[in-house]
Design an enzyme around this catalytic site. Structure first.
Site, PDB file in Angstrom:
ATOM      1  N   GLU A 221       6.556   7.844  21.287  1.00 46.16           N
ATOM      2  CA  GLU A 221       7.839   7.221  20.619  1.00 46.16           C
ATOM      3  C   GLU A 221       8.303   6.331  21.791  1.00 46.16           C
ATOM      4  O   GLU A 221       9.103   6.688  22.720  1.00 46.16           O
ATOM      5  CB  GLU A 221       8.584   8.194  20.276  1.00 46.16           C
ATOM      6  CG  GLU A 221       8.353   8.999  19.226  1.00 46.16           C
ATOM      7  CD  GLU A 221       7.976   8.500  17.878  1.00 46.16           C
ATOM      8  OE1 GLU A 221       8.386   7.546  17.636  1.00 46.16           O
ATOM      9  OE2 GLU A 221       7.138   9.130  17.122  1.00 46.16           O
ATOM     10  N   CYS A 255      17.073   2.987  20.952  1.00 39.56           N
ATOM     11  CA  CYS A 255      15.813   2.542  21.088  1.00 39.56           C
ATOM     12  C   CYS A 255      15.607   1.519  19.618  1.00 39.56           C
ATOM     13  O   CYS A 255      14.931   0.458  20.060  1.00 39.56           O
ATOM     14  CB  CYS A 255      14.706   3.462  20.811  1.00 39.56           C
ATOM     15  SG  CYS A 255      14.826   4.687  19.587  1.00 39.56           S
TER      16      CYS A 255
HETATM   17  P1  NAD Z   1      11.571   6.826  30.762  1.00 41.96           P
HETATM   18  O1  NAD Z   1      10.257   6.594  29.976  1.00 41.96           O
HETATM   19  O2  NAD Z   1      12.051   6.417  32.150  1.00 41.96           O
HETATM   20  O3  NAD Z   1      11.826   8.663  30.695  1.00 41.96           O
HETATM   21  C1  NAD Z   1      11.505   9.185  29.864  1.00 41.96           C
HETATM   22  C2  NAD Z   1      11.059  10.602  30.500  1.00 41.96           C
HETATM   23  O4  NAD Z   1       9.776  10.276  31.066  1.00 41.96           O
HETATM   24  C3  NAD Z   1      11.937  11.423  31.000  1.00 41.96           C
HETATM   25  O5  NAD Z   1      12.017  12.871  30.828  1.00 41.96           O
HETATM   26  C4  NAD Z   1      11.334  11.085  32.616  1.00 41.96           C
HETATM   27  O6  NAD Z   1      11.636  12.312  33.325  1.00 41.96           O
HETATM   28  C5  NAD Z   1      10.223  10.911  32.605  1.00 41.96           C
HETATM   29  N1  NAD Z   1       9.473  10.219  33.636  1.00 41.96           N
HETATM   30  C6  NAD Z   1      10.110   8.979  34.121  1.00 41.96           C
HETATM   31  N2  NAD Z   1       9.315   8.282  34.984  1.00 41.96           N
HETATM   32  C7  NAD Z   1       8.071   9.012  34.871  1.00 41.96           C
HETATM   33  C8  NAD Z   1       6.718   8.844  35.450  1.00 41.96           C
HETATM   34  N3  NAD Z   1       6.592   7.845  36.333  1.00 41.96           N
HETATM   35  N4  NAD Z   1       5.895   9.617  35.191  1.00 41.96           N
HETATM   36  C9  NAD Z   1       6.112  10.742  34.341  1.00 41.96           C
HETATM   37  N5  NAD Z   1       7.223  10.928  33.791  1.00 41.96           N
HETATM   38  C10 NAD Z   1       8.448  10.025  34.082  1.00 41.96           C
HETATM   39  O7  NAD Z   1      12.679   6.362  29.537  1.00 41.96           O
HETATM   40  P2  NAD Z   1      14.347   6.424  29.555  1.00 41.96           P
HETATM   41  O8  NAD Z   1      14.582   5.292  30.497  1.00 41.96           O
HETATM   42  O9  NAD Z   1      14.491   7.731  29.540  1.00 41.96           O
HETATM   43  O10 NAD Z   1      14.643   5.944  27.874  1.00 41.96           O
HETATM   44  C11 NAD Z   1      14.678   4.665  27.594  1.00 41.96           C
HETATM   45  C12 NAD Z   1      13.505   4.113  26.984  1.00 41.96           C
HETATM   46  O11 NAD Z   1      12.974   4.880  26.055  1.00 41.96           O
HETATM   47  C13 NAD Z   1      13.703   2.844  26.140  1.00 41.96           C
HETATM   48  O12 NAD Z   1      12.392   1.874  26.442  1.00 41.96           O
HETATM   49  C14 NAD Z   1      13.625   3.088  24.806  1.00 41.96           C
HETATM   50  O13 NAD Z   1      13.334   2.024  23.898  1.00 41.96           O
HETATM   51  C15 NAD Z   1      12.888   4.242  24.868  1.00 41.96           C
HETATM   52  N6  NAD Z   1      13.223   5.113  23.627  1.00 41.96           N
HETATM   53  C16 NAD Z   1      12.448   5.310  22.561  1.00 41.96           C
HETATM   54  C17 NAD Z   1      12.973   5.983  21.399  1.00 41.96           C
HETATM   55  C18 NAD Z   1      11.860   6.365  20.350  1.00 41.96           C
HETATM   56  O14 NAD Z   1      12.194   6.938  19.378  1.00 41.96           O
HETATM   57  N7  NAD Z   1      11.008   5.516  20.117  1.00 41.96           N
HETATM   58  C19 NAD Z   1      14.102   6.671  21.689  1.00 41.96           C
HETATM   59  C20 NAD Z   1      14.714   6.472  22.776  1.00 41.96           C
HETATM   60  C21 NAD Z   1      14.383   5.683  23.783  1.00 41.96           C
END
Ligand code: NAD
Length: 467
Positions: A221, A255
């Protein structure tokens, strides 16, 4: 604290032990029965109820969410989803009978839904409670175990979630693992039976790469830039109000928020005036003191967003304060498509408004960009609606509304192309956490099938029945 002192190697040994315990638990059938799943869904509901005020406080701390917003966009959705699924789960779990072709008779087909087994759920910080618990509801309804990894960035929510889940469930069934990128990367590289990830496109790709090692199926997602298109015949004040609501909810950190607006050039100024009126109506002249207006998750994100404002023509708002993590609801007049604000997902309270001359131009523009997670259209014309919905690709859409399409358990939610793969919510969540297990059954004693050489028909008949 204890975990912080451990070396990565000994942490990994603990993680492997946890996964082995969960796999043993799920493989001995403990999680499969309808009764067990219902009990656990009820237990999850009771624990959210017991922790409700702590969760709401944490959301206020992390993101400045008001009690109303915290309940309506996080906690309430969890109660509603559990109720929706409890009512329908017995029907979804029943094997579905299908009729099979003549050449396979006598025989009948059945499709069972099989839990994946041990699942890993990774969530982001912007809706830190519901984006973790809604997938978890799906995992439980599907009869799986789960390791859940809340976002470390929403630290207050992460801590309440950890206490809540660990007091409600045995770790061999549902366990919380906390940590940052390194920890998440390690978990994603382990042989889970299914990974459900919500977050950025960048990290989504890394998760998928890790999952490849064990051919673990993934639901992703992700995000992207979701356009809102106003057609010439739209009710402009209504469009302005609904776009402003969807954009500035959670200070733009949603999002599916409308990322930017495309408006007919003849209505461009009128729309910006109406949108600023709507901002004043919802958050007053001083949004910084409105209890309904949220805060940016970290100072680093305030800095990122402030950079997007540089060199832009600000029609409304524009103020920010890094220390209090505040950015005013801001409306930008006609940024160029090459500007950083139009190149990346904004994920903050900045609304670019771009005029267009024809809907064809709009279609071409949107088609030239990555597939959006959400698409919004404001129109009174059925033809315009049909044409745009048919010819554009997107995850989900709202017509004459924003964001609310994700609030229904009756509608699947997910992205397309770079905005994600797979869906959840309601029945789609059950499906995301189970796979189809098709079975053909033929009579136990008599063999009247084509495989019996004595009963084989002539080639003429064979050609007829297998056409
Ligand atoms: P992110 O991708 O930075 O983090 C999400 C998760 O991934 C966290 O639990 C984090 O610990 C982990 N993570 C971070 N870096 C990582 C790496 N290098 N390797 C492995 N895991 C890692 O996202 P965010 O900043 O928390 O959220 C914002 C993003 O999420 C935006 O792009 C938004 O559009 C998207 N989002 C999508 C939805 C949806 O339902 N489609 C909902 C909310 C947010």
């Amino acid at each position: 604290m204890h975990i912080m002192e451990q070396s990565p190697d000994s942490q990994h040994a603990d993680e492997q032990q946890l996964l082995a315990a969960q796999q043993a638990y799920v493989r001995n059938g403990s999680t499969r029965s309808l009764q067990f799943r219902k009990e656990q869904l009820r237990a999850l509901k009771s624990s959210v109820e017991a922790y409700e005020s702590r969760l709401l406080d944490a959301l206020a701390q992390d993101l400045g969410k008001s009690e109303f917003e915290g309940y309506s966009s996080e906690i309430g959705l969890i109660y509603r989803e559990i109720r929706y699924i409890l009512k329908r789960l017995p029907r979804w779990m029943r094997p579905r009978k299908t009729s099979v072709e003549f050449f396979l008779r006598p025989g009948s087909g059945r499709i069972y839904r099989e839990p994946y087994g041990s699942t890993l759920i990774i969530s982001p910080w912007n809706y830190p409670v519901q984006l973790l618990l809604l997938p978890l509801i799906g995992a439980v309804a599907g009869g799986n175990t789960a390791v859940v990894k809340p976002s470390e960035t929403a630290a207050a929510s992460e801590s309440v979630i950890r206490d809540m889940i660990s007091s409600a469930f045995d770790r061999q069934y549902i366990a919380v693992e906390t940590g940052g990128a390194e920890k998440t990367a390690r978990l994603a590289g382990m042989p889970f039976d299914k990974i459900f990830f919500t977050g950025s496109v960048r990290v989504g790709k890394l998760i998928m790469q890790s999952a490849v090692q064990h051919l673990t199926p993934v639901t992703l997602e992700l995000g992207g830039k979701s356009p809102a298109v106003i057609a010439e015949d739209a009710d402009l004040p209504l469009a302005a109000r609904k776009i402003v609501w969807g954009k500035f909810l959670n200070a733009g950190q949603t999002c599916v928020a409308p990322d930017y607006v495309l408006v007919p050039e003849t209505q461009h100024k009128a729309f910006m005036r109406l949108a600023s009126e709507a901002v004043r109506r919802y958050y007053g002249e001083h949004p910084e003191s409105s209890p309904s207006y949220g805060r940016i998750i970290t100072e680093a994100h305030v800095e990122r967003l402030a950079l997007l404002l540089e060199g832009q023509q600000i029609f409304y708002g524009g103020a920010y304060d890094r220390r209090t993590r505040y950015i005013a609801p801001t409306i930008l007049d006609t940024p160029s498509w090459e500007d950083p604000v139009m190149q990346e997902e904004i994920f903050g309270p900045i609304l670019p408004v771009i005029p267009y001359s024809t809907l064809d131009e709009v279609l071409q523009q949107i088609r030239s960009l990555p597939t959006p997670l959400a698409f919004y259209l404001f129109t009174r014309s059925r033809n315009t609606k049909t044409e745009l919905l048919k010819s554009l690709s997107f995850g989900t859409a709202g017509v004459n509304c924003t964001v609310l399409q994700v609030a229904s358990s009756a509608l699947p939610f997910g992205g397309a192309g770079t905005s994600g793969m797979g869906e959840y919510h309601g029945k789609a969540s059950f499906e995301a956490f189970t796979r189809r297990k098709p079975v053909l059954t033929q009579p136990a004693r008599i063999d009247l099938s084509l495989t019996n050489p004595k009963l084989q028909p002539s080639m003429k008949w064979l050609r007829r029945i297998m056409k």
